[in-house]
Design an enzyme around this catalytic site. Structure first.
Site, PDB file in Angstrom:
ATOM      1  N   TYR A  74      -7.096   0.380   7.470  1.00  0.00           N
ATOM      2  CA  TYR A  74      -6.937  -0.656   8.496  1.00  0.00           C
ATOM      3  C   TYR A  74      -8.256  -0.823   9.248  1.00  0.00           C
ATOM      4  CZ  TYR A  74      -4.648  -2.941  12.538  1.00  0.00           C
ATOM      5  OH  TYR A  74      -4.276  -3.809  13.529  1.00  0.00           O
ATOM      6  N   CYS A 127       9.743  52.355   3.761  1.00  0.00           N
ATOM      7  CA  CYS A 127      10.497  51.145   3.434  1.00  0.00           C
ATOM      8  C   CYS A 127      10.043  50.623   2.056  1.00  0.00           C
ATOM      9  CB  CYS A 127      10.261  50.105   4.523  1.00  0.00           C
ATOM     10  SG  CYS A 127      11.196  48.599   4.262  1.00  0.00           S
ATOM     11  N   CYS A 139      16.527  46.788   9.397  1.00  0.00           N
ATOM     12  CA  CYS A 139      15.893  46.396   8.133  1.00  0.00           C
ATOM     13  C   CYS A 139      16.927  46.472   7.006  1.00  0.00           C
ATOM     14  CB  CYS A 139      14.716  47.330   7.852  1.00  0.00           C
ATOM     15  SG  CYS A 139      13.999  47.035   6.234  1.00  0.00           S
ATOM     16  N   LYS A 149       2.088   4.669   1.674  1.00  0.00           N
ATOM     17  CA  LYS A 149       2.123   5.226   3.034  1.00  0.00           C
ATOM     18  C   LYS A 149       1.762   6.699   2.889  1.00  0.00           C
ATOM     19  CE  LYS A 149       4.874   5.363   7.220  1.00  0.00           C
ATOM     20  NZ  LYS A 149       4.536   6.707   7.601  1.00  0.00           N
ATOM     21  N   CYS A 185      15.806  49.475   4.556  1.00  0.00           N
ATOM     22  CA  CYS A 185      15.722  50.904   4.877  1.00  0.00           C
ATOM     23  C   CYS A 185      16.507  51.266   6.136  1.00  0.00           C
ATOM     24  CB  CYS A 185      14.267  51.336   5.009  1.00  0.00           C
ATOM     25  SG  CYS A 185      13.461  50.654   6.463  1.00  0.00           S
ATOM     26  N   GLU A 217       0.849  -1.197   0.000  1.00  0.00           N
ATOM     27  CA  GLU A 217       0.000   0.000   0.000  1.00  0.00           C
ATOM     28  C   GLU A 217       0.874   1.233   0.000  1.00  0.00           C
ATOM     29  OE1 GLU A 217      -2.242  -0.103   3.602  1.00  0.00           O
ATOM     30  OE2 GLU A 217      -2.979  -2.114   3.187  1.00  0.00           O
ATOM     31  N   CYS A 260       9.717  45.279  10.260  1.00  0.00           N
ATOM     32  CA  CYS A 260      10.289  46.616  10.061  1.00  0.00           C
ATOM     33  C   CYS A 260       9.131  47.586  10.264  1.00  0.00           C
ATOM     34  CB  CYS A 260      10.845  46.752   8.650  1.00  0.00           C
ATOM     35  SG  CYS A 260      11.158  48.477   8.242  1.00  0.00           S
ATOM     36  N   LYS A 306      10.295   3.519   3.826  1.00  0.00           N
ATOM     37  CA  LYS A 306      10.166   4.961   3.574  1.00  0.00           C
ATOM     38  C   LYS A 306      11.039   5.377   2.402  1.00  0.00           C
ATOM     39  CE  LYS A 306       9.480   7.581   7.247  1.00  0.00           C
ATOM     40  NZ  LYS A 306       8.731   8.430   8.086  1.00  0.00           N
ATOM     41  N   ASP A 353       1.065  10.494   3.785  1.00  0.00           N
ATOM     42  CA  ASP A 353       1.750  11.388   4.705  1.00  0.00           C
ATOM     43  C   ASP A 353       0.798  12.475   5.205  1.00  0.00           C
ATOM     44  OD1 ASP A 353       3.750  12.436   6.178  1.00  0.00           O
ATOM     45  OD2 ASP A 353       4.828  13.361   4.520  1.00  0.00           O
TER      46      ASP A 353
HETATM   47  S1  IVH Z   1      -1.135   0.710   8.957  1.00  0.00           S
HETATM   48  C1  IVH Z   1      -0.718  -1.297  13.049  1.00  0.00           C
HETATM   49  N1  IVH Z   1      -1.141   1.677   6.532  1.00  0.00           N
HETATM   50  O1  IVH Z   1       1.979   5.527   9.097  1.00  0.00           O
HETATM   51  C2  IVH Z   1      -0.600  -0.666  11.728  1.00  0.00           C
HETATM   52  N2  IVH Z   1      -0.344   3.083   8.292  1.00  0.00           N
HETATM   53  O2  IVH Z   1       4.187   4.573  11.236  1.00  0.00           O
HETATM   54  C3  IVH Z   1      -1.347   0.581  11.577  1.00  0.00           C
HETATM   55  N3  IVH Z   1       0.258   5.347   7.538  1.00  0.00           N
HETATM   56  O3  IVH Z   1       0.527   5.712  12.251  1.00  0.00           O
HETATM   57  C4  IVH Z   1      -0.941   1.457  10.503  1.00  0.00           C
HETATM   58  N4  IVH Z   1      -0.221   5.071   5.425  1.00  0.00           N
HETATM   59  O4  IVH Z   1      -0.463   7.157  10.407  1.00  0.00           O
HETATM   60  C5  IVH Z   1      -0.836   1.927   7.837  1.00  0.00           C
HETATM   61  N5  IVH Z   1      -1.258   2.403   4.330  1.00  0.00           N
HETATM   62  C6  IVH Z   1      -0.964   2.644   5.609  1.00  0.00           C
HETATM   63  C7  IVH Z   1      -0.476   3.898   6.051  1.00  0.00           C
HETATM   64  C8  IVH Z   1      -0.171   4.068   7.404  1.00  0.00           C
HETATM   65  C9  IVH Z   1       0.195   5.934   6.333  1.00  0.00           C
HETATM   66  C10 IVH Z   1       0.743   6.033   8.761  1.00  0.00           C
HETATM   67  C11 IVH Z   1      -0.138   5.861   9.967  1.00  0.00           C
HETATM   68  C12 IVH Z   1       0.722   5.185  11.010  1.00  0.00           C
HETATM   69  C13 IVH Z   1       2.096   5.420  10.488  1.00  0.00           C
HETATM   70  C14 IVH Z   1       2.964   4.236  10.784  1.00  0.00           C
END
Ligand code: IVH
Length: 692
Positions: free
Chosen positions: A251, A455, A431, A140, A434, A138, A449, A337, A142
């Site tokens: 999740y 200015c 500044c 991740k 000026c 999946e 300033c 990451k 942000d």
């Molecule tokens: S699963 C027990 N899936 O990343 C597992 N987390 O360091 C629960 N996050 O706190 C998390 N994308 O805020 C999961 N596809 C994804 C995610 C994800 C972002 C974040 C989430 C979590 C942190 C994990």
């Protein structure tokens, strides 16, 4: 991994992480010292990140330090400390929200940065299960994590992660996020379950928000993650709603989930109305996993939201239970990451930019360096506190990163390469434009300033703001303003209306046609409606929305000038800060002179007859709360209708509420509250009848 080496009675300890070897310390009383210094350092970074929202190191460096600490603690259990930063996940708890205990703790994931660690994870799972298994890959996301609880198909609670055990109840705010279903579709969902995911601010929304904040010279959000978590913690759900947050859920937890597969459960969740990413893939082999990672490492740059890695999860819930958890992380999942794109370069100097309200922003001038396809010469330094936290010296070798941020930032300084004569960076005292001594209001991080009238960047900045499309819409750019200012033809916004095309055409590089176009555009701007003129004046904290509110409450400038601080604060959404700023602006003679001159040039300083004629006082003195979804008009239109008819629209129910204008899918909490307070509920038909 640690590696010890003894030479001439002295022991050295090296630390190996991600194929890099570093000398950690000379091993005498060193282990304890190193643990303590790492704990102190990580506590400080947690504070910078969670409390100040101003991290000074990258996630990667933070995780590397945390890994070093946990490795050291694991191999030296005698130094165990329950208060070590390794023993908890960072807290985002705030005082103002009700706190709720999570039914299931909200854990985070172990992070990896290398393919070899992904391989190790895969091998551990394989060994642990000794059976066939599938890995779900999946994105991740942000943003900021959220846990949603549904009972009988209705959202009953939304809470932040907090410290993992307890979080903040942010249900009211989450209800405003359109991609989160308040009522589920279908009927095959469990009676009670939780679904977790990420609240995100899309890039375009983030950029618009920062543009608006820059216009108001407010501190910018460093990245969409901070913007999303800051928004979720606002006290006013109305503002939250206007920030257009989005979500992805990833999740599901509960007793009677539809399937044994994590993937299959999320596919069901999609049917119930949740936003589930299309990017999820079930993989069997490591090759498939690496292909996925490789694809998304580039493709993610085309997504409308920020991602910072890939999450790998064992699909079967039974197998997840088999693998279990460490004290902090699931053993059945891991986050890979993406490396933030960064480069090392030298800090040549620090310069200071002065904005239209006089706010002074420090900028680092760097030895040009290539970073993700572009050459970086400058990086943001935000404010004095940020410079001090980095302990920045001129000539320092600095690490520049382009993470989620638009402008690159300096995330670390290599003090070991510093020369003895390299000078510490101290914030400018005067500044740069000026020479006026800078001032800093108590409790604020920003220097100003105070020389508003003389200015140059402040004068030019005010004119540039005045002419923008959303203000007076005069078709010329900052270069033209610069040119006319340098030619001493304009010194304030009113001077624009004195320009003659013949004079402009006489300037170097100007042709008759372009000079005429400019003057025509200035002349047509006299028809711009009053609310936009108010916005164009550039009063601090008066953005487009506030300007509209002021114009409606005080339909001409004379009434606005006569308004007291209290009168101003009576207006919806206008608090003390804005009221004081308006009062201060309108009490300065030089501003009144500019307004008087603009009036003689014919600019609009009152609401037009047409707008006024549509206004009634049918709802005068009434406060109306809107809730739910409607058929005949949108919520925004109902809001405008309430205000146009003299009423007040409020976002929350209180004893001051006169009516609740209710549509479909109204939140049960609101319903309960109006019943308790005996507030009459009206439908959209009732409302439209009231205003005829
Ligand atoms: S699963 C027990 N899936 O990343 C597992 N987390 O360091 C629960 N996050 O706190 C998390 N994308 O805020 C999961 N596809 C994804 C995610 C994800 C972002 C974040 C989430 C979590 C942190 C994990």
């Amino acid at each position: 991994m640690f590696f010890q080496y003894k030479h001439c009675e002295q022991q050295y300890v090296f630390y190996i992480c991600n194929n890099k070897v570093s000398l950690i310390f000379e091993y005498m009383d060193g282990i304890k010292q190193r643990i303590n210094s790492l704990r102190e350092e990580l506590n400080q970074h947690n504070y910078n990140y969670y409390v100040l929202s101003k991290p000074t190191i990258s996630d990667y460096e933070f995780d590397t330090k945390m890994k070093e600490l946990t490795d050291l603690e694991n191999s030296n259990p005698e130094y165990y400390d329950p208060n070590s930063p390794s023993q908890r996940v960072g807290s985002d708890l705030t005082k103002t929200f009700r706190q709720v205990e999570h039914t299931y703790p909200m854990l985070s994931l172990g992070n990896t940065y290398s393919e070899s660690e992904v391989r190790e994870f895969y091998d551990r799972v394989k060994k642990g299960l000794n059976d066939d298994f599938e890995i779900v890959c999946e994105l991740k996301f942000d943003g900021t994590s959220i846990s949603l609880t549904y009972e009988q198909g209705e959202l009953v609670l939304a809470s932040t992660r907090g410290d993992g055990v307890r979080g903040d109840d942010v249900t009211a705010n989450v209800r405003t996020i359109r991609s989160i279903p308040l009522k589920l579709r279908g009927n095959d969902y469990p009676d009670r379950f939780e679904i977790r995911g990420e609240i995100l601010m899309p890039w375009t929304v983030f950029e618009d928000l920062n543009r608006e904040r820059a216009e108001q010279e407010e501190t910018l959000f460093a990245n969409p993650r901070n913007a999303a978590s800051g928004t979720l913690k606002l006290q006013d759900p109305k503002i939250v709603a206007s920030r257009k947050l989005d979500s992805y859920l990833y999740y599901m937890l509960g007793e009677n989930l539809p399937a044994d597969g994590h993937y299959e459960n999320l596919m069901k969740a999609r049917e119930w109305g949740f936003k589930i990413s299309d990017a999820m893939r079930k993989c069997k082999t490591l090759e498939e996993i690496f292909d996925y990672i490789k694809y998304w490492d580039t493709e993610r740059k085309n997504l409308p939201i920020a991602t910072d890695g890939i999450v790998l999860k064992v699909n079967s819930l039974a197998q997840q239970r088999n693998l279990g958890y460490t004290s902090k992380f699931p053993r059945w999942a891991i986050a890979y990451k993406f490396q933030a794109e960064k480069a090392l370069t030298r800090l040549l100097s620090v310069s200071y930019q002065v904005g239209r309200t006089g706010a002074v922003t420090p900028v680092a001038n760097l030895k040009p360096v290539k970073l993700s396809g572009t050459t970086v010469k400058r990086a943001s330094l935000y404010n004095e506190d940020y410079i001090n936290q980095l302990d920045l010296h001129i000539n320092d070798m600095v690490s520049v990163e382009k993470g989620g941020e638009i402008i690159p930032k300096i995330t670390a300084v290599d003090a070991s390469q510093r020369g003895v004569f390299d000078e510490k960076v101290t914030f400018a005292k005067i500044c740069p434009e000026c020479g006026t001594p800078l001032v800093k209001a108590e409790g604020e991080a920003i220097y100003y300033c105070p020389n508003e009238t003389e200015c140059p960047p402040q004068i030019k900045g005010r004119i540039e703001h005045f002419i923008t499309r959303r203000a007076m819409n005069i078709t010329c750019g900052p270069e033209t303003v610069d040119h006319l200012y340098n030619a001493k033809m304009i010194k304030d916004v009113a001077d624009l209306y004195t320009l003659r095309w013949q004079d402009v055409a006489n300037l170097e590089r100007w042709a008759e046609k372009s000079a005429k176009n400019l003057v025509d555009s200035i002349q047509s701007s006299v028809n711009v409606p009053y609310p936009r003129v108010l916005f164009a004046l550039g009063i601090r904290y008066v953005g487009e929305t506030v300007a509209k509110k002021l114009a409606v409450a005080f339909p001409d400038i004379d009434r606005l000038m006569a308004a007291s601080l209290d009168d101003l604060m009576q207006v919806d959404e206008i608090g003390e800060r804005i009221a004081c700023s308006v009062k201060a602006y309108l009490s300065q003679q030089k501003n009144l002179d500019v307004i008087a001159r603009l009036r003689t040039f014919g600019l609009q300083f009152e609401l037009s007859e047409e707008v006024i004629s549509q206004r009634t006082d049918k709802l005068q003195g009434l406060t109306i709360v809107i809730s739910g979804t409607f058929e005949k008009h949108s919520r925004d239109e109902y809001k405008a209708l309430i205000e146009q008819n003299g009423g007040k629209n409020s976002g929350s129910i209180s004893s001051k509420t006169n009516y609740l204008l209710a549509g479909d899918n109204m939140g049960p909490a609101k319903l309960e509250k109006v019943k308790k307070l005996n507030i009459p509920i009206i439908s959209e038909e009732d409302f439209l009848k009231m205003i005829d």
